[in-house]
Design a protein around this motif. Structure first.
Motif, mmCIF file in Angstrom:
data_model
loop_
_atom_site.group_PDB
_atom_site.id
_atom_site.type_symbol
_atom_site.label_atom_id
_atom_site.label_comp_id
_atom_site.label_asym_id
_atom_site.label_seq_id
_atom_site.Cartn_x
_atom_site.Cartn_y
_atom_site.Cartn_z
ATOM 1 N N GLY A 1 0.856 -1.217 -0.090
ATOM 2 C CA GLY A 1 0.171 0.065 -0.275
ATOM 3 C C GLY A 1 0.899 1.075 -0.039
ATOM 4 N N ALA A 2 0.324 2.499 0.020
ATOM 5 C CA ALA A 2 0.970 3.782 -0.039
ATOM 6 C C ALA A 2 0.186 4.760 0.788
ATOM 7 N N LEU A 3 0.979 5.783 1.481
ATOM 8 C CA LEU A 3 0.518 6.959 1.884
ATOM 9 C C LEU A 3 0.460 7.935 0.586
ATOM 10 N N SER A 4 -0.845 8.377 0.317
ATOM 11 C CA SER A 4 -1.108 9.460 -0.829
ATOM 12 C C SER A 4 -2.200 10.284 -0.564
ATOM 13 N N PHE A 5 -2.326 11.003 -1.653
ATOM 14 C CA PHE A 5 -3.591 11.810 -1.692
ATOM 15 C C PHE A 5 -4.734 11.802 -2.643
ATOM 16 N N TYR A 6 -5.849 11.992 -2.686
ATOM 17 C CA TYR A 6 -6.817 11.732 -3.755
ATOM 18 C C TYR A 6 -6.270 12.211 -5.120
ATOM 19 N N VAL A 7 -5.769 13.462 -5.164
ATOM 20 C CA VAL A 7 -5.486 14.339 -6.359
ATOM 21 C C VAL A 7 -4.328 13.569 -7.066
ATOM 22 N N LYS B 1 -12.482 10.919 -5.819
ATOM 23 C CA LYS B 1 -13.087 9.880 -5.003
ATOM 24 C C LYS B 1 -14.226 9.019 -5.630
ATOM 25 N N ALA B 2 -14.968 9.988 -6.339
ATOM 26 C CA ALA B 2 -16.294 9.517 -6.887
ATOM 27 C C ALA B 2 -15.834 8.334 -7.826
ATOM 28 N N GLU B 3 -14.809 8.755 -8.633
ATOM 29 C CA GLU B 3 -14.163 7.891 -9.965
ATOM 30 C C GLU B 3 -13.843 6.507 -9.215
ATOM 31 N N MET B 4 -13.036 6.517 -8.202
ATOM 32 C CA MET B 4 -12.450 5.457 -7.563
ATOM 33 C C MET B 4 -13.425 4.340 -6.850
ATOM 34 N N ILE B 5 -14.256 5.098 -6.528
ATOM 35 C CA ILE B 5 -15.502 4.195 -5.660
ATOM 36 C C ILE B 5 -16.263 3.472 -6.935
#
Length: 357
Positions: free
Chosen positions: A215-221, A289-293
């Motif tokens: 996994g990774a620490l990251s941010f949505y954008v 977020k919407a696209e990932m879901i």
């Protein structure tokens, strides 16, 4: 009739003279603008599509006596991401994105957010605070000046979370897991039992797919374009914090040579770029977020008690940073946290109050 013909001829004769006058009244200023990343990157997108047009508009609206002849060098055609500060300092480019996040040794004060996790996830607040700090904190001003750089905008990330190929319900689920946490962010995993692994956004997908990391620490954008959610579908929102990462910088020697109206255009357009960047990140977070879901990501929130446990288990990262960043680090830390509290927010940890002489 002859009178009307003479009038028309007189008008026709005057047109070339007027056109010539207009052309010579507006002088061109050749300016190179560059970045280590492509225009598709959300930071660089603002340079190309907001900053440059704003400069052009400002000049048109303020006398129309000068125009900029832009020489664009985006996408790393002039230098790599490790050299963004040097590129502007050494005038390889007149204007460029300066990534302070890669300048821990030369610009330590600007990296305060990376040593104070869980302070605020409000990226707008972080950006606006650094707009002020770059202008009002003497040590930060001096640092930029010593590098021959004038910062005119502030860039940030949205808040960090965890993307993983396993579900995370409690902090114990991180134990013995390998997570990408490059650079300073490795310290955020202290006390969790997880093993930080160096890497970059461009390597996360393959590294997870091949088992190098889980996994990774990251941010949505930042993570959306990498499609990491395909191999790490569990998104655990834990609001580690938004980070300041630098911004648009101008070589100070070049800046001093430009006409006064061009200098004013740069400063005003830099502020417009920061405001647009804040709005752009907000929009991108929601859509990412919407696209990932929609594509199968499972988004959950780390329970408040577990987040608090994580925060309390961290070593004194801010003190370590302050002890190695000079006496001005105390003022920077205090100014940053005063801004957070003045905005009505409560930091997850009062890093500024944990310093001892």
């Amino acid at each position: 009739m002859p009178i009307r013909r003479r009038s028309l001829l007189a008008g026709s004769a005057a047109l070339p003279i007027f056109a010539a006058h207009t052309a010579t009244a507006q002088s061109a200023v050749n300016i190179t603008i560059a970045a280590s990343h492509p225009v598709q990157n959300f930071w660089i997108h603002i340079m190309k599509n907001v900053f440059q047009p704003e400069v052009d508009k400002f000049l048109r609206d303020n006398g129309n006596t000068h125009r900029v002849n832009w020489r664009e060098a985006y996408g790393g055609t002039l230098y790599r991401f490790q050299d963004t500060m040097e590129a502007v300092r050494d005038n390889i480019t007149d204007i460029g994105y300066v990534g302070t996040l890669w300048e821990g040794s030369t610009m330590p004060l600007q990296n305060v957010t990376y040593f104070t996790p869980f302070s605020t996830g409000d990226h707008a607040l972080v950006a606006n605070t650094f707009e002020q700090m770059n202008e009002t904190v003497p040590a930060i001003r001096q640092n930029w000046s010593s590098l021959k750089i004038i910062p005119v905008s502030s860039y940030i990330t949205d808040t960090y979370h965890i993307w993983s190929n396993f579900p995370i319900r409690t902090l114990d689920d991180l134990r013995n897991r390998k997570l990408a946490a490059p650079g300073t962010s490795a310290g955020w995993l202290s006390g969790t039992g997880a093993t930080p692994v160096d890497g970059a956004l461009t390597t996360y997908y393959t590294d997870i797919q091949t088992g190098v990391i889980e996994g990774a620490l990251s941010f949505y954008v930042g993570i959306l374009p990498t499609r990491v959610y395909e191999v790490a579908k569990y998104v655990t929102e834990c609001d580690i914090g938004a980070m300041y990462v630098g911004g648009i910088g101008i070589n100070s020697d070049r800046f001093a040579r430009w006409p006064e109206v061009v200098r004013r255009a740069m400063v005003a357009s830099g502020k417009a770029a920061t405001a647009a960047h804040i709005r752009d990140v907000s929009d991108r977070v929601a859509s990412a977020k919407a696209e990932m879901i929609q594509k199968g990501a499972v988004v959950t929130t780390l329970p408040a008690a577990e987040r608090e446990r994580w925060i309390r288990g961290l070593p004194n990262l801010a003190k370590t940073w302050a002890d190695s960043s000079g006496p001005a680090s105390r003022e920077v830390l205090s100014t940053y946290f005063n801004a957070i509290r003045a905005a009505g927010q409560t930091p997850g940890r009062n890093w500024d109050r944990e310093l001892t002489s």
